[in-house]
Design a protein around this motif. Structure first.
Motif, PDB file in Angstrom:
ATOM      1  N   GLU A   1       0.834  -1.141   0.244  1.00  0.00           N
ATOM      2  CA  GLU A   1       0.392   0.182  -0.092  1.00  0.00           C
ATOM      3  C   GLU A   1       1.263   1.047   0.495  1.00  0.00           C
ATOM      4  O   GLU A   1       0.807   1.801   0.751  1.00  0.00           O
ATOM      5  CB  GLU A   1      -0.961   0.177   1.320  1.00  0.00           C
ATOM      6  CG  GLU A   1      -1.810  -1.330   1.151  1.00  0.00           C
ATOM      7  CD  GLU A   1      -2.388  -0.936   2.666  1.00  0.00           C
ATOM      8  OE1 GLU A   1      -3.779  -0.818   2.619  1.00  0.00           O
ATOM      9  OE2 GLU A   1      -2.657  -2.188   3.823  1.00  0.00           O
ATOM     10  N   ARG A   2       1.735   1.211  -0.747  1.00  0.00           N
ATOM     11  CA  ARG A   2       2.750   2.156  -0.279  1.00  0.00           C
ATOM     12  C   ARG A   2       2.344   3.986  -1.110  1.00  0.00           C
ATOM     13  O   ARG A   2       2.570   4.919  -0.292  1.00  0.00           O
ATOM     14  CB  ARG A   2       3.603   2.383  -2.256  1.00  0.00           C
ATOM     15  CG  ARG A   2       4.826   3.123  -1.945  1.00  0.00           C
ATOM     16  CD  ARG A   2       6.080   3.009  -2.803  1.00  0.00           C
ATOM     17  NE  ARG A   2       6.439   1.646  -2.707  1.00  0.00           N
ATOM     18  CZ  ARG A   2       7.264   2.055  -1.836  1.00  0.00           C
ATOM     19  NH1 ARG A   2       8.437   2.870  -1.969  1.00  0.00           N
ATOM     20  NH2 ARG A   2       8.995   0.915  -1.587  1.00  0.00           N
ATOM     21  N   GLU A   3       0.782   4.135  -2.054  1.00  0.00           N
ATOM     22  CA  GLU A   3       0.768   5.300  -2.208  1.00  0.00           C
ATOM     23  C   GLU A   3       0.480   5.892  -0.755  1.00  0.00           C
ATOM     24  O   GLU A   3      -0.021   6.965  -0.694  1.00  0.00           O
ATOM     25  CB  GLU A   3      -0.631   5.311  -2.675  1.00  0.00           C
ATOM     26  CG  GLU A   3       0.330   4.710  -4.347  1.00  0.00           C
ATOM     27  CD  GLU A   3      -1.203   5.139  -5.457  1.00  0.00           C
ATOM     28  OE1 GLU A   3      -2.137   5.988  -5.126  1.00  0.00           O
ATOM     29  OE2 GLU A   3      -0.287   5.228  -7.069  1.00  0.00           O
ATOM     30  N   ARG A   4      -0.441   4.932   0.412  1.00  0.00           N
ATOM     31  CA  ARG A   4      -1.318   4.893   1.138  1.00  0.00           C
ATOM     32  C   ARG A   4       0.236   5.850   2.743  1.00  0.00           C
ATOM     33  O   ARG A   4      -0.914   6.251   3.238  1.00  0.00           O
ATOM     34  CB  ARG A   4      -2.328   4.292   1.626  1.00  0.00           C
ATOM     35  CG  ARG A   4      -2.969   4.796   2.767  1.00  0.00           C
ATOM     36  CD  ARG A   4      -4.071   3.885   3.403  1.00  0.00           C
ATOM     37  NE  ARG A   4      -4.681   3.626   4.232  1.00  0.00           N
ATOM     38  CZ  ARG A   4      -5.423   2.634   5.111  1.00  0.00           C
ATOM     39  NH1 ARG A   4      -5.929   1.991   4.611  1.00  0.00           N
ATOM     40  NH2 ARG A   4      -6.426   3.456   5.930  1.00  0.00           N
ATOM     41  N   TYR A   5       0.959   4.669   2.728  1.00  0.00           N
ATOM     42  CA  TYR A   5       1.906   5.121   3.892  1.00  0.00           C
ATOM     43  C   TYR A   5       2.721   5.335   3.230  1.00  0.00           C
ATOM     44  O   TYR A   5       3.907   5.316   3.948  1.00  0.00           O
ATOM     45  CB  TYR A   5       1.886   3.103   4.063  1.00  0.00           C
ATOM     46  CG  TYR A   5       0.242   3.002   5.363  1.00  0.00           C
ATOM     47  CD1 TYR A   5       0.198   3.306   6.193  1.00  0.00           C
ATOM     48  CD2 TYR A   5      -0.450   2.002   4.483  1.00  0.00           C
ATOM     49  CE1 TYR A   5      -0.939   3.100   7.164  1.00  0.00           C
ATOM     50  CE2 TYR A   5      -1.254   1.211   4.859  1.00  0.00           C
ATOM     51  CZ  TYR A   5      -1.526   2.512   6.401  1.00  0.00           C
ATOM     52  OH  TYR A   5      -2.964   1.387   6.773  1.00  0.00           O
ATOM     53  N   GLU A   6       3.552   5.572   1.998  1.00  0.00           N
ATOM     54  CA  GLU A   6       4.774   6.196   1.438  1.00  0.00           C
ATOM     55  C   GLU A   6       5.662   7.184   2.747  1.00  0.00           C
ATOM     56  O   GLU A   6       6.539   6.857   2.916  1.00  0.00           O
ATOM     57  CB  GLU A   6       5.018   5.756   0.020  1.00  0.00           C
ATOM     58  CG  GLU A   6       6.138   6.390  -0.030  1.00  0.00           C
ATOM     59  CD  GLU A   6       6.739   6.466  -1.920  1.00  0.00           C
ATOM     60  OE1 GLU A   6       7.950   6.435  -1.807  1.00  0.00           O
ATOM     61  OE2 GLU A   6       5.986   6.741  -2.083  1.00  0.00           O
ATOM     62  N   THR A   7       5.410   8.049   2.614  1.00  0.00           N
ATOM     63  CA  THR A   7       5.697   8.781   4.075  1.00  0.00           C
ATOM     64  C   THR A   7       6.345   8.924   5.101  1.00  0.00           C
ATOM     65  O   THR A   7       7.085   8.647   5.827  1.00  0.00           O
ATOM     66  CB  THR A   7       4.687  10.726   3.387  1.00  0.00           C
ATOM     67  OG1 THR A   7       4.527  11.353   2.414  1.00  0.00           O
ATOM     68  CG2 THR A   7       5.634  11.909   4.567  1.00  0.00           C
TER      69      THR A   7
END
Length: 348
Positions: free
Chosen positions: A208-214
């Motif tokens: 779920e990179r887009e949701r959690y990346e930062t």
């Protein structure tokens, strides 16, 4: 496969009796001394032949021709694994340990009392090592930005144990980013071990990179056990080092000074004690600790893990001369680890 010298039961019993006698006296053991202890009626000549077989098998050595025999590291290892591991804690020791450990009201007080007990039973050093950072349980995280761009990371574990580290991360953070990262960790991972947090963050980044990346990337950067350097933040309590002074095993003053320096430095003890956490044995015994000192072949380490939150946490144990009372030390270490775990749970 069992060493041929130990195939027969009476050989094993003679070796056990010899190790016990040497632990008690510190003097080379003669066949006559063994014949007085042995349950069967064996002539001293027969016992001498068995002792010669045990010497050939690497379990005994003779300091000089007219002397009796002395156990080798292999003999102590046999004794610890096959004899002392079957021992039970005496009623006297159980009552004494209960008295010493009762009434402690803080983690520091529990640690001090446990260290005292372990030092007393070993005639050596009692050691308690806090959990490796990767096994530390997170209760609360705080982060502050310093004027030069470095970041102070403070991790608080149940019971009030605190780990702090000043980092120079690979990118610049704002205080708002640090606050958001700490809030993310506290909201989602309170009660988790750092190892498990890292694994979950990596999985989130993979799926779920887009949701959690930062947030996940920031948390990994600031709370990765490897980056926080667990060896420098790990706490260790040591008691009883002075008991090595005057022991026959460390009559050589240069060896004694080196051992005391290693105990004072402590980081060598941490690496050795941490090894017991990774082993399946409830009580871990190591004969010969070359990692600690040049005279480490004269040392024995008996250790056990302690737990918290249903997870193995740190380790505690005793470091003493190889001529340690293995039966007493092993049973006491196991019991202290049990009481230590129970006491920490009550405080937490």
């Amino acid at each position: 496969m069992r060493n041929p010298a130990l195939q027969e039961r009476r050989n094993r019993q003679i070796l056990a009796d010899l190790v016990r006698t040497y632990i008690e006296t510190g003097e080379p053991v003669s066949s006559r001394a063994i014949s007085k202890r042995f349950e069967e009626s064996l002539s001293t000549a027969t016992i001498r032949n068995i002792m010669a077989d045990l010497e050939d098998g690497g379990y005994l050595y003779q300091p000089h021709t007219s002397a009796g025999r002395v156990p080798t590291a292999a003999a102590y290892r046999f004794f610890a694994q096959e004899i002392a591991s079957q021992a039970t804690l005496t009623v006297e020791d159980r009552n004494w340990i209960n008295r010493e450990m009762s009434g402690a009201n803080s983690a520091a007080e529990i640690t001090e009392r446990a260290g005292h007990v372990l030092a007393e039973v070993s005639r050596g050093v009692g050691i308690i090592v806090s959990p490796p950072l990767r096994r530390a349980v997170l209760e609360h995280a705080r982060m502050w930005l310093l004027p030069d761009g470095r970041v102070v990371v403070v991790l608080i574990s149940p019971g009030g144990n605190t780990r702090d580290k000043v980092l120079r991360p690979g990118r610049n953070f704002t205080q708002a980013e640090l606050d958001a990262t700490a809030e993310f960790l506290n909201r989602n991972y309170s009660g988790w071990m750092l190892d498990a947090i890292r694994a979950d963050l990596l999985q989130k980044l993979a799926t779920e990179r887009e949701r959690y990346e930062t947030l996940a990337q920031s948390a990994l950067t600031l709370c990765d056990p490897a980056i926080l350097s667990e060896t420098s933040t790990q706490q260790i309590y040591v008691e009883g080092a002075a008991q090595f002074v005057g022991t026959p095993e460390f009559a050589d003053q240069s060896h004694l000074r080196e051992l005391l320096a290693a105990i004072e430095e402590k980081h060598r003890l941490v690496s050795v004690l941490n090894a017991c956490i990774e082993t399946p044995e409830p009580v871990f015994v190591q004969i010969g600790i070359k990692e600690i000192s040049q005279a480490g072949h004269n040392l024995a380490l008996i250790s056990a893990p302690y737990s918290g939150h249903d997870q193995i946490q740190g380790s505690l144990g005793v470091l003493g001369p190889t001529r340690i009372d293995y039966e007493r030390a092993m049973t006491a270490v196991a019991y202290v680890a049990q009481l230590f775990s129970e006491a920490l749970q009550k405080i937490e």
